[in-house]
Design an enzyme around this catalytic site. Structure first.
Site, PDB file in Angstrom:
ATOM      1  N   ARG A  96       0.864  -1.189   0.000  1.00  0.00           N
ATOM      2  CA  ARG A  96       0.000   0.000   0.000  1.00  0.00           C
ATOM      3  C   ARG A  96       0.899   1.238   0.000  1.00  0.00           C
ATOM      4  NH1 ARG A  96      -5.316   0.356   3.258  1.00  0.00           N
ATOM      5  NH2 ARG A  96      -5.683   1.732   1.474  1.00  0.00           N
ATOM      6  N   GLN A 209     -15.530   2.859   5.136  1.00  0.00           N
ATOM      7  CA  GLN A 209     -14.882   2.773   6.458  1.00  0.00           C
ATOM      8  C   GLN A 209     -15.694   3.494   7.525  1.00  0.00           C
ATOM      9  OE1 GLN A 209     -13.235   3.355   3.628  1.00  0.00           O
ATOM     10  NE2 GLN A 209     -11.124   2.677   3.689  1.00  0.00           N
ATOM     11  N   ASP A 250      -2.880   9.882   6.226  1.00  0.00           N
ATOM     12  CA  ASP A 250      -2.033   8.719   5.929  1.00  0.00           C
ATOM     13  C   ASP A 250      -0.591   9.124   5.645  1.00  0.00           C
ATOM     14  OD1 ASP A 250      -4.949   8.052   5.111  1.00  0.00           O
ATOM     15  OD2 ASP A 250      -3.939   6.147   5.493  1.00  0.00           O
ATOM     16  N   ASN A 260      -5.278  12.101   2.878  1.00  0.00           N
ATOM     17  CA  ASN A 260      -6.207  11.307   3.676  1.00  0.00           C
ATOM     18  C   ASN A 260      -7.221  10.680   2.715  1.00  0.00           C
ATOM     19  OD1 ASN A 260      -7.068  10.416   6.323  1.00  0.00           O
ATOM     20  ND2 ASN A 260      -8.886  11.664   6.030  1.00  0.00           N
ATOM     21  N   LYS A 261      -8.120   9.899   3.261  1.00  0.00           N
ATOM     22  CA  LYS A 261      -9.083   9.153   2.438  1.00  0.00           C
ATOM     23  C   LYS A 261      -9.766  10.060   1.416  1.00  0.00           C
ATOM     24  CE  LYS A 261      -9.584   5.635   2.525  1.00  0.00           C
ATOM     25  NZ  LYS A 261      -8.805   4.787   1.575  1.00  0.00           N
TER      26      LYS A 261
HETATM   27  O1  MRU Z   1      -7.687   2.875   3.036  1.00  0.00           O
HETATM   28  P1  MRU Z   1      -7.568   2.945   4.533  1.00  0.00           P
HETATM   29  O2  MRU Z   1      -8.801   2.532   5.248  1.00  0.00           O
HETATM   30  O3  MRU Z   1      -6.325   2.265   5.046  1.00  0.00           O
HETATM   31  O4  MRU Z   1      -7.380   4.485   4.740  1.00  0.00           O
HETATM   32  C1  MRU Z   1      -6.939   5.020   5.901  1.00  0.00           C
HETATM   33  C2  MRU Z   1      -7.979   5.760   6.567  1.00  0.00           C
HETATM   34  O5  MRU Z   1      -8.757   5.152   7.243  1.00  0.00           O
HETATM   35  C3  MRU Z   1      -8.073   7.187   6.507  1.00  0.00           C
HETATM   36  O6  MRU Z   1      -7.657   7.882   5.450  1.00  0.00           O
HETATM   37  C4  MRU Z   1      -7.789   7.772   7.862  1.00  0.00           C
HETATM   38  O7  MRU Z   1      -8.516   8.895   8.002  1.00  0.00           O
HETATM   39  C5  MRU Z   1      -6.329   8.005   8.096  1.00  0.00           C
HETATM   40  S1  MRU Z   1      -5.507   6.593   8.607  1.00  0.00           S
HETATM   41  C6  MRU Z   1      -5.310   6.942  10.236  1.00  0.00           C
END
Ligand code: MRU
Length: 375
Positions: A96, A209, A250, A260-261
């Site tokens: 990832r 999520q 992230d 971030n997401k």
């Molecule tokens: O794809 P994911 O679920 O691994 O993405 C991460 C997240 O859940 C978010 O972007 C989150 O807000 C930051 S990770 C602490």
């Protein structure tokens, strides 16, 4: 945090056999609570890539234990072991690309195990390092909670004790870390301190999520919350229904840009347009000290379009089902993250305190990073 009143972390070594690492399989939440065992590097890579575990902090902690699994399987001879670790590290980092914590944990393990000549030393030390990474993650998140609590308390005072409405996106809760969470840690701390909070949970398409994980976490902790479709946030903000936004990240540049997401950027724009504070919570392991321009330099993961086209849930007769939404064969595009520029971020909430999203202020809080890139 608690699941049916029992305390769980998201990753831990088996008490009877520490060569087995246990995780909660997040693909099945909230409808099934299944604990999975990871033993081999393949198990760990699959668990990260296919999102049995996810969230920046937990991906990092899992990578830490994955390097311990690599130490268990590595050849005894030093030179061969060394190339085995490097290959294992490359495989892990490729699973990832966006979350900085993954490479950070792998680099930390390599820097330690790389110096050790004896196989047993490498095994023992890599387990210690993995446990330390996990413990630090939990403790940093707890400290983020204490700092963020003060921001929520200030709004609560201004509102005369009426509930503070907080919007969050995705899951930056304890499931995304080893415990507590980043964005949710201040919310849990405020709730436990008796401050009235209410959380608007973005469902967070496509993997959901928010709907699946954040809503479940908040319910288990008894925090009042309301699930909203992703497009609802702007409307709520225009009508004074949101007091603050707290999200996770992230990867964060040394200048305060945050990845971030996907969809976070749109919430930041709406918050700015409505004068609503937009906070980003993170442990320092999420900083990428080497980069300055998030938009150009943060790698954005692109995942399978199937995550957009299919949705999963519980059928009326209690079976987990996956169904196709658009016409069969529809092409879809699935970027996992977007970048919110520092100028839209009110402040970062870190384990050391709340800091403006600017290189100068970030480096003032983390002065030991000053030597990186000679700033
Ligand atoms: O794809 P994911 O679920 O691994 O993405 C991460 C997240 O859940 C978010 O972007 C989150 O807000 C930051 S990770 C602490």
């Amino acid at each position: 945090m608690k699941v049916k009143n029992t305390h769980f972390r998201t990753i831990w070594p088996d008490a009877a056999d520490n060569t087995i690492i246990r995780i909660i399989d997040q693909r099945l939440l909230p409808h099934r609570f299944v604990i999975e065992e990871l033993r081999t590097l393949d198990d760990f890579c699959r668990a990260i890539r296919d999102m049995h575990v996810r969230g920046a902090g937990l991906i990092g902690a899992t990578a830490g234990f994955a390097m311990y699994a690599a130490a268990l399987a590595a050849p005894a001879a030093e030179a061969e072991a060394d190339s085995y670790f490097r290959e294992s590290a490359q495989r892990l980092v490729a699973t990832r690309p966006t979350a900085r914590n993954l490479a950070w944990a792998v680099e930390r393990q390599l820097a330690t195990i790389g110096r050790l000549k004896d196989r047993q030393d490498r095994i023992r030390t890599s387990l210690q390092v993995a446990c330390r990474i996990a413990d630090e993650d939990a403790s940093f998140c707890q400290q983020i909670g204490e700092h963020g609590l003060k921001l929520i308390a200030a709004i609560s005072r201004k509102k005369g004790g009426k509930p503070v409405n907080i919007l969050t996106h995705c899951n930056a809760g304890w499931l995304a870390f080893v415990d507590y969470g980043s964005a949710t840690a201040p919310i849990y701390a405020a709730h436990q301190a008796g401050i009235r909070v209410h959380v608007y949970v973005d469902e967070t398409r496509p993997w959901l999520q928010g709907a699946r994980l954040t809503a479940w976490e908040l319910r288990e902790e008894g925090v009042p919350h309301t699930l909203i479709a992703d497009n609802t946030g702007g409307h709520l903000m225009q009508h004074g229904m949101v007091d603050m936004v707290i999200v996770g990240t992230d990867r964060t540049t040394s200048t305060g840009d945050v990845a971030n997401k996907i969809g976070t950027y749109l919430k930041a724009l709406a918050a700015r347009d409505n004068n609503i504070p937009f906070y980003v919570a993170l442990p320092s392991s999420t900083f990428d000290w080497e980069i300055e321009d998030g938009l150009r330099q943060i790698p954005i993961e692109e995942r399978s379009g199937d995550e957009v086209n299919y949705v999963s849930g519980l059928s009326a007769d209690n079976r987990l089902e996956t169904v196709l939404v658009p016409p069969a064969g529809t092409r879809s595009l699935n970027f996992g993250f977007d970048v919110t520029p520092a100028r839209l971020v009110t402040a970062l909430i870190t384990e050391r305190g709340v800091v403006a999203a600017s290189r100068k202020e970030i480096l003032r809080m983390f002065p030991e990073k000053n030597k990186i890139k000679g700033s």
